[in-house]
Design a protein around this motif. Structure first.
Motif, PDB file in Angstrom:
ATOM      1  N   ASP A 162      10.844 -66.219  56.209  1.00  0.00           N
ATOM      2  CA  ASP A 162       9.553 -65.519  56.136  1.00  0.00           C
ATOM      3  C   ASP A 162       9.370 -64.642  57.390  1.00  0.00           C
ATOM      4  O   ASP A 162       9.200 -65.168  58.501  1.00  0.00           O
ATOM      5  CB  ASP A 162       8.422 -66.542  56.040  1.00  0.00           C
ATOM      6  CG  ASP A 162       7.073 -65.886  55.755  1.00  0.00           C
ATOM      7  OD1 ASP A 162       7.016 -64.609  55.741  1.00  0.00           O
ATOM      8  OD2 ASP A 162       6.080 -66.620  55.561  1.00  0.00           O
ATOM      9  N   THR A 190       9.014 -55.509  38.710  1.00  0.00           N
ATOM     10  CA  THR A 190       7.572 -55.354  38.889  1.00  0.00           C
ATOM     11  C   THR A 190       6.936 -55.196  37.527  1.00  0.00           C
ATOM     12  O   THR A 190       7.630 -54.953  36.522  1.00  0.00           O
ATOM     13  CB  THR A 190       7.223 -54.162  39.799  1.00  0.00           C
ATOM     14  OG1 THR A 190       5.820 -54.165  40.056  1.00  0.00           O
ATOM     15  CG2 THR A 190       7.655 -52.866  39.187  1.00  0.00           C
ATOM     16  N   ARG A 226       5.342 -58.205  43.598  1.00  0.00           N
ATOM     17  CA  ARG A 226       4.173 -58.705  42.878  1.00  0.00           C
ATOM     18  C   ARG A 226       2.932 -57.875  43.211  1.00  0.00           C
ATOM     19  O   ARG A 226       2.030 -57.789  42.393  1.00  0.00           O
ATOM     20  CB  ARG A 226       3.936 -60.163  43.230  1.00  0.00           C
ATOM     21  CG  ARG A 226       5.125 -61.049  42.824  1.00  0.00           C
ATOM     22  CD  ARG A 226       4.881 -62.517  43.177  1.00  0.00           C
ATOM     23  NE  ARG A 226       5.993 -63.365  42.739  1.00  0.00           N
ATOM     24  CZ  ARG A 226       7.069 -63.603  43.492  1.00  0.00           C
ATOM     25  NH1 ARG A 226       7.203 -63.030  44.698  1.00  0.00           N
ATOM     26  NH2 ARG A 226       8.022 -64.382  43.003  1.00  0.00           N
ATOM     27  N   SER A 227       2.886 -57.336  44.461  1.00  0.00           N
ATOM     28  CA  SER A 227       1.798 -56.454  44.906  1.00  0.00           C
ATOM     29  C   SER A 227       2.325 -55.622  46.075  1.00  0.00           C
ATOM     30  O   SER A 227       3.447 -55.802  46.529  1.00  0.00           O
ATOM     31  CB  SER A 227       0.553 -57.267  45.327  1.00  0.00           C
ATOM     32  OG  SER A 227       0.805 -58.013  46.501  1.00  0.00           O
ATOM     33  N   SER A 283       7.098 -61.944  57.122  1.00  0.00           N
ATOM     34  CA  SER A 283       5.905 -61.150  56.830  1.00  0.00           C
ATOM     35  C   SER A 283       5.040 -60.955  58.066  1.00  0.00           C
ATOM     36  O   SER A 283       4.309 -59.968  58.172  1.00  0.00           O
ATOM     37  CB  SER A 283       5.088 -61.832  55.714  1.00  0.00           C
ATOM     38  OG  SER A 283       4.726 -63.157  56.087  1.00  0.00           O
ATOM     39  N   GLY A 323       6.827 -59.260  52.799  1.00  0.00           N
ATOM     40  CA  GLY A 323       5.406 -58.956  52.816  1.00  0.00           C
ATOM     41  C   GLY A 323       5.165 -57.517  52.376  1.00  0.00           C
ATOM     42  O   GLY A 323       5.728 -57.047  51.404  1.00  0.00           O
ATOM     43  N   GLY A 324       4.321 -56.788  53.146  1.00  0.00           N
ATOM     44  CA  GLY A 324       4.037 -55.402  52.819  1.00  0.00           C
ATOM     45  C   GLY A 324       4.933 -54.436  53.597  1.00  0.00           C
ATOM     46  O   GLY A 324       5.796 -54.819  54.389  1.00  0.00           O
ATOM     47  N   ALA A 373       9.361 -59.427  47.993  1.00  0.00           N
ATOM     48  CA  ALA A 373      10.425 -60.326  48.401  1.00  0.00           C
ATOM     49  C   ALA A 373      11.775 -59.720  48.062  1.00  0.00           C
ATOM     50  O   ALA A 373      11.924 -59.042  47.033  1.00  0.00           O
ATOM     51  CB  ALA A 373      10.267 -61.683  47.722  1.00  0.00           C
ATOM     52  N   LEU A 389      11.134 -63.162  52.617  1.00  0.00           N
ATOM     53  CA  LEU A 389       9.750 -62.792  52.322  1.00  0.00           C
ATOM     54  C   LEU A 389       9.333 -61.672  53.289  1.00  0.00           C
ATOM     55  O   LEU A 389       9.023 -61.923  54.450  1.00  0.00           O
ATOM     56  CB  LEU A 389       8.834 -64.018  52.456  1.00  0.00           C
ATOM     57  CG  LEU A 389       9.186 -65.205  51.547  1.00  0.00           C
ATOM     58  CD1 LEU A 389       8.241 -66.377  51.806  1.00  0.00           C
ATOM     59  CD2 LEU A 389       9.165 -64.792  50.084  1.00  0.00           C
ATOM     60  N   SER A 414       1.546 -55.894  49.004  1.00  0.00           N
ATOM     61  CA  SER A 414       1.686 -56.700  50.227  1.00  0.00           C
ATOM     62  C   SER A 414       2.510 -57.970  50.002  1.00  0.00           C
ATOM     63  O   SER A 414       2.632 -58.787  50.920  1.00  0.00           O
ATOM     64  CB  SER A 414       0.306 -57.097  50.770  1.00  0.00           C
ATOM     65  OG  SER A 414      -0.430 -57.830  49.811  1.00  0.00           O
ATOM     66  N   ASP A 415       3.045 -58.101  48.808  1.00  0.00           N
ATOM     67  CA  ASP A 415       3.856 -59.289  48.497  1.00  0.00           C
ATOM     68  C   ASP A 415       5.147 -58.838  47.856  1.00  0.00           C
ATOM     69  O   ASP A 415       5.267 -58.739  46.636  1.00  0.00           O
ATOM     70  CB  ASP A 415       3.071 -60.224  47.573  1.00  0.00           C
ATOM     71  CG  ASP A 415       3.803 -61.540  47.296  1.00  0.00           C
ATOM     72  OD1 ASP A 415       4.861 -61.754  47.940  1.00  0.00           O
ATOM     73  OD2 ASP A 415       3.315 -62.303  46.458  1.00  0.00           O
TER      74      ASP A 415
END
Length: 379
Positions: A369, A293, A327-328, A371, A345-346, A333, A343, A330-331
């Motif tokens: 995925d 991060t 990355r955030s 998410s 998500g949050g 991985a 993936l 809510s993102d």
């Protein structure tokens, strides 16, 4: 009636005297004879054959005014007067019991007797009722006295028992107080052994030093909360519980911190536990994923979100994760060691995602995925 030396006798069946009177003389006694002025009995009216001369000089010779009454003796009595033989029949006088009013009087007497009997019966009933009431009152008074006596005895017994109970309670309290004082100040209950459970990475002596168990102090005087707080300040200890085990033991249960992620820093590798606490700077243990991060750290929100995601992932997935890229918030991985990517998500809806991820990984693909756990995709 004649006017000669004697008067005619009335008929034996007649009920009236010859002088025309319908009632006997008021001076007549019970035998039917008249009493003279001086109280001497005169012969029956109508005995004119006998004459008598009164002492007062009244002339009663035959043919005189009193000759019809038959008195001729100077002493006022006829010695030859025979009531049996004078021809007057008392039984033939045609006397009827009802003629003189006695029958009505008898009926009245009977009524009076009945009334008297009724009155006596009423009096007896009233007396009996009074006796019953008096007996009931006496019984009630006796019962009240007995109840009062019983209550008095009960109060005495209760007071005695209460006093005895109070004495016993006081004695017990004194004994407990004495024992408590002995236990509080005496070294009889001093700590003799300390047992520490749950240690793996933290040295036991380090924990003992942090506990600071006093020597010779009674177990009752131990401040277990303060001991636990001192031990919990060790960086690698997450929780501490201190318990007394009488008569002389202390048991300490420790939960150590374990790394769920690590990140590289200029000063070394920082280990993060499930609470996002940086508890150590040292090489991670085998299988710990690396956090990637922009601003890693225990206070960084993105770091906290990455820690929450990896902590909620099932153990089968965590063993395959080599790196967490955040990355955030809510993102996030999860990169597996075999090159596949999940993936996530949050951190929201993590329990549902944890339920679908392992079955999904059984399919062929490179990117999974989840998410949106209700619409998963595989690429």
């Amino acid at each position: 009636m004649g006017s000669g030396g004697g008067a005619d006798r009335p008929d034996n069946g007649s009920t009236e005297p010859d002088n025309g009177s319908t009632e006997p003389d008021r001076g007549r006694d019970g035998s039917g004879r008249a009493e003279s002025e001086h109280g001497r009995a005169a012969p029956e009216v109508g005995h004119a054959d006998e004459v008598w001369d009164d002492e007062d000089g009244y002339d009663t010779e035959a043919g005189g005014p009193d000759a019809a009454y038959g008195y001729d003796d100077a002493d006022g009595a006829d010695d030859d007067l025979d009531y049996e033989d004078d021809g007057f029949d008392y039984e033939d006088d045609e006397y009827e019991p009802g003629d003189d009013g006695f029958e009505g009087d008898a009926a009245g007497f009977e009524d009076d007797a009945a009334a008297f009997a009724a009155g006596a019966a009423g009096s007896a009933a009233a007396a009996a009722d009074s006796d019953r009431q008096e007996g009931a009152a006496t019984r009630r008074a006796r019962l009240r006295r007995e109840r009062g006596r019983d209550r008095g005895e009960s109060r005495v017994v209760t007071a005695w028992r209460s006093r005895k109970t109070r004495i016993g309670v006081a004695a017990g309290l004194v004994a407990v107080l004495v024992l408590a004082l002995v236990a509080w100040f005496s070294p009889i209950l001093a700590v003799r052994t300390v047992r520490i459970d749950g240690l793996a990475a933290v040295p036991e002596q380090q924990v003992r030093d942090a506990l600071q168990v006093p020597d010779g102090l009674s177990m009752l005087r131990l401040d277990t909360t303060a001991m636990a707080d001192r031990a919990a300040k060790l960086p690698k200890i997450r929780t501490v519980r201190v318990q007394r085990k009488f008569p002389s033991s202390v048991v300490v249960t420790v939960v150590e911190r374990t790394a769920v992620l690590y990140f590289d820093s200029p000063d070394g590798t920082h280990l993060l536990d499930c609470d996002s606490v940086e508890f150590a700077i040292e090489p991670p243990g085998p299988g710990v994923p690396k956090l990637v991060t922009d601003h890693p750290g225990g206070s960084d929100p993105v770091t906290k979100a990455a820690v929450a995601v990896i902590s909620s992932a099932p153990q089968g997935l965590r063993d395959q994760v080599g790196q967490v890229v955040a990355r955030s918030v809510s993102d996030i991985a999860l990169e597996l060691r075999d090159g596949r990517t999940v993936l996530w998500g949050g951190a929201n809806d993590s329990p549902r995602k944890a339920a679908v991820v392992l079955p999904l990984l059984t399919q062929d693909g490179k990117v999974f995925d989840i998410s949106s756990p209700n619409l998963v995709t595989v690429k």
